[in-house]
Design a protein around this motif. Sequence first.
Motif, PDB file in Angstrom:
ATOM      1  N   LEU A  55      10.359   6.175  -1.646  1.00 52.24           N
ATOM      2  CA  LEU A  55       9.972   5.884  -2.653  1.00 52.24           C
ATOM      3  C   LEU A  55       9.389   6.060  -3.321  1.00 52.24           C
ATOM      4  O   LEU A  55       8.506   5.690  -3.741  1.00 52.24           O
ATOM      5  CB  LEU A  55      10.829   7.267  -3.560  1.00 52.24           C
ATOM      6  CG  LEU A  55      11.547   7.545  -5.061  1.00 52.24           C
ATOM      7  CD1 LEU A  55      10.268   8.898  -5.138  1.00 52.24           C
ATOM      8  CD2 LEU A  55      12.164   8.465  -5.605  1.00 52.24           C
ATOM      9  N   LEU A  56       9.901   4.387  -4.001  1.00 52.84           N
ATOM     10  CA  LEU A  56       8.674   3.246  -4.719  1.00 52.84           C
ATOM     11  C   LEU A  56       7.629   3.290  -4.255  1.00 52.84           C
ATOM     12  O   LEU A  56       6.547   2.899  -4.793  1.00 52.84           O
ATOM     13  CB  LEU A  56      10.083   2.132  -4.768  1.00 52.84           C
ATOM     14  CG  LEU A  56      10.805   2.328  -5.341  1.00 52.84           C
ATOM     15  CD1 LEU A  56      11.781   1.320  -5.555  1.00 52.84           C
ATOM     16  CD2 LEU A  56      11.103   2.702  -7.394  1.00 52.84           C
ATOM     17  N   GLU A  57       7.250   3.139  -2.665  1.00 46.54           N
ATOM     18  CA  GLU A  57       6.340   2.860  -1.763  1.00 46.54           C
ATOM     19  C   GLU A  57       5.433   4.349  -1.940  1.00 46.54           C
ATOM     20  O   GLU A  57       3.948   4.264  -2.353  1.00 46.54           O
ATOM     21  CB  GLU A  57       6.248   2.975  -0.802  1.00 46.54           C
ATOM     22  CG  GLU A  57       7.034   1.654   0.051  1.00 46.54           C
ATOM     23  CD  GLU A  57       8.037   1.162   0.915  1.00 46.54           C
ATOM     24  OE1 GLU A  57       7.780   2.589   2.256  1.00 46.54           O
ATOM     25  OE2 GLU A  57       7.712   0.201   1.945  1.00 46.54           O
ATOM     26  N   ARG A  75       1.734   4.103  -4.338  1.00 44.00           N
ATOM     27  CA  ARG A  75       0.514   3.960  -3.794  1.00 44.00           C
ATOM     28  C   ARG A  75      -0.053   4.962  -4.676  1.00 44.00           C
ATOM     29  O   ARG A  75      -1.219   5.116  -4.905  1.00 44.00           O
ATOM     30  CB  ARG A  75       0.931   4.866  -1.987  1.00 44.00           C
ATOM     31  CG  ARG A  75       0.636   3.330  -1.325  1.00 44.00           C
ATOM     32  CD  ARG A  75       0.558   4.998   0.366  1.00 44.00           C
ATOM     33  NE  ARG A  75       1.993   5.298   0.145  1.00 44.00           N
ATOM     34  CZ  ARG A  75       2.896   5.487   0.617  1.00 44.00           C
ATOM     35  NH1 ARG A  75       3.541   4.235   1.137  1.00 44.00           N
ATOM     36  NH2 ARG A  75       4.551   6.200   0.633  1.00 44.00           N
ATOM     37  N   THR A  76       0.556   6.222  -5.465  1.00 45.17           N
ATOM     38  CA  THR A  76       0.084   7.122  -7.008  1.00 45.17           C
ATOM     39  C   THR A  76      -0.591   6.774  -7.834  1.00 45.17           C
ATOM     40  O   THR A  76      -1.481   6.545  -8.183  1.00 45.17           O
ATOM     41  CB  THR A  76       1.420   8.430  -6.831  1.00 45.17           C
ATOM     42  OG1 THR A  76       1.839   8.614  -5.743  1.00 45.17           O
ATOM     43  CG2 THR A  76       0.448   9.154  -7.767  1.00 45.17           C
ATOM     44  N   ARG A 123      -1.648   2.703  -7.520  1.00 49.49           N
ATOM     45  CA  ARG A 123      -3.058   2.254  -6.736  1.00 49.49           C
ATOM     46  C   ARG A 123      -3.320   3.470  -7.165  1.00 49.49           C
ATOM     47  O   ARG A 123      -5.161   3.134  -7.527  1.00 49.49           O
ATOM     48  CB  ARG A 123      -2.649   1.859  -6.087  1.00 49.49           C
ATOM     49  CG  ARG A 123      -3.549   0.898  -5.201  1.00 49.49           C
ATOM     50  CD  ARG A 123      -4.031   0.224  -6.096  1.00 49.49           C
ATOM     51  NE  ARG A 123      -2.929  -1.090  -6.380  1.00 49.49           N
ATOM     52  CZ  ARG A 123      -2.679  -2.135  -6.981  1.00 49.49           C
ATOM     53  NH1 ARG A 123      -4.005  -2.785  -7.504  1.00 49.49           N
ATOM     54  NH2 ARG A 123      -1.895  -3.044  -7.061  1.00 49.49           N
ATOM     55  N   GLU A 124      -3.620   4.556  -7.276  1.00 53.88           N
ATOM     56  CA  GLU A 124      -4.561   5.639  -6.708  1.00 53.88           C
ATOM     57  C   GLU A 124      -4.987   5.605  -8.096  1.00 53.88           C
ATOM     58  O   GLU A 124      -5.985   5.943  -8.361  1.00 53.88           O
ATOM     59  CB  GLU A 124      -4.214   6.975  -5.698  1.00 53.88           C
ATOM     60  CG  GLU A 124      -4.100   6.232  -4.299  1.00 53.88           C
ATOM     61  CD  GLU A 124      -3.594   7.305  -3.504  1.00 53.88           C
ATOM     62  OE1 GLU A 124      -3.280   9.163  -4.123  1.00 53.88           O
ATOM     63  OE2 GLU A 124      -3.493   7.260  -2.525  1.00 53.88           O
ATOM     64  N   THR A 125      -4.532   5.758  -8.904  1.00 51.52           N
ATOM     65  CA  THR A 125      -4.497   6.431 -10.614  1.00 51.52           C
ATOM     66  C   THR A 125      -5.200   4.711 -11.010  1.00 51.52           C
ATOM     67  O   THR A 125      -6.215   5.634 -12.093  1.00 51.52           O
ATOM     68  CB  THR A 125      -3.202   6.693 -11.023  1.00 51.52           C
ATOM     69  OG1 THR A 125      -2.574   7.637 -10.762  1.00 51.52           O
ATOM     70  CG2 THR A 125      -3.499   6.894 -12.672  1.00 51.52           C
ATOM     71  N   TYR A 126      -5.083   3.887 -10.747  1.00 52.89           N
ATOM     72  CA  TYR A 126      -5.378   2.653 -11.456  1.00 52.89           C
ATOM     73  C   TYR A 126      -7.073   3.178 -10.481  1.00 52.89           C
ATOM     74  O   TYR A 126      -8.122   2.520 -11.773  1.00 52.89           O
ATOM     75  CB  TYR A 126      -4.772   1.919 -11.100  1.00 52.89           C
ATOM     76  CG  TYR A 126      -5.537   0.211 -11.327  1.00 52.89           C
ATOM     77  CD1 TYR A 126      -5.703  -0.212 -12.490  1.00 52.89           C
ATOM     78  CD2 TYR A 126      -6.085  -0.258 -10.412  1.00 52.89           C
ATOM     79  CE1 TYR A 126      -6.575  -1.117 -12.981  1.00 52.89           C
ATOM     80  CE2 TYR A 126      -6.781  -1.746 -10.615  1.00 52.89           C
ATOM     81  CZ  TYR A 126      -6.748  -2.558 -11.640  1.00 52.89           C
ATOM     82  OH  TYR A 126      -8.040  -3.155 -11.637  1.00 52.89           O
TER      83      TYR A 126
END
Length: 86
Positions: free
Chosen positions: A59-61, A65-66, A68-71
């Motif tokens: 879940l934390l991974e 990822r989400t 990082r994609e938003t960033y």
Amino acid sequence: MKDLYTEEEVRGFLRLCLDPGYGPKRAPLQLTRVMPEQLRDKVEVYAPHLAELRQAAELLEEQGRTARETYADGLAAFIRGAKDED
């Protein structure tokens, strides 16, 4: 993978996975990334708390990822000269 019928057989196989006696040794973190589902399921029979830890890690991974994609999307917008989007 050989049949693993007891907790000690599972532990022994995992020890062998970490150090096969030749070639490079593997750290437990590496093992978590390559462990087949069938072996993971055997481990979790004898150590149910590891299932909870694995699920929390997954879940934390995914959240990471989400994030990082938003960033990355925000960075791309900045590079294009887009104004802040709140």
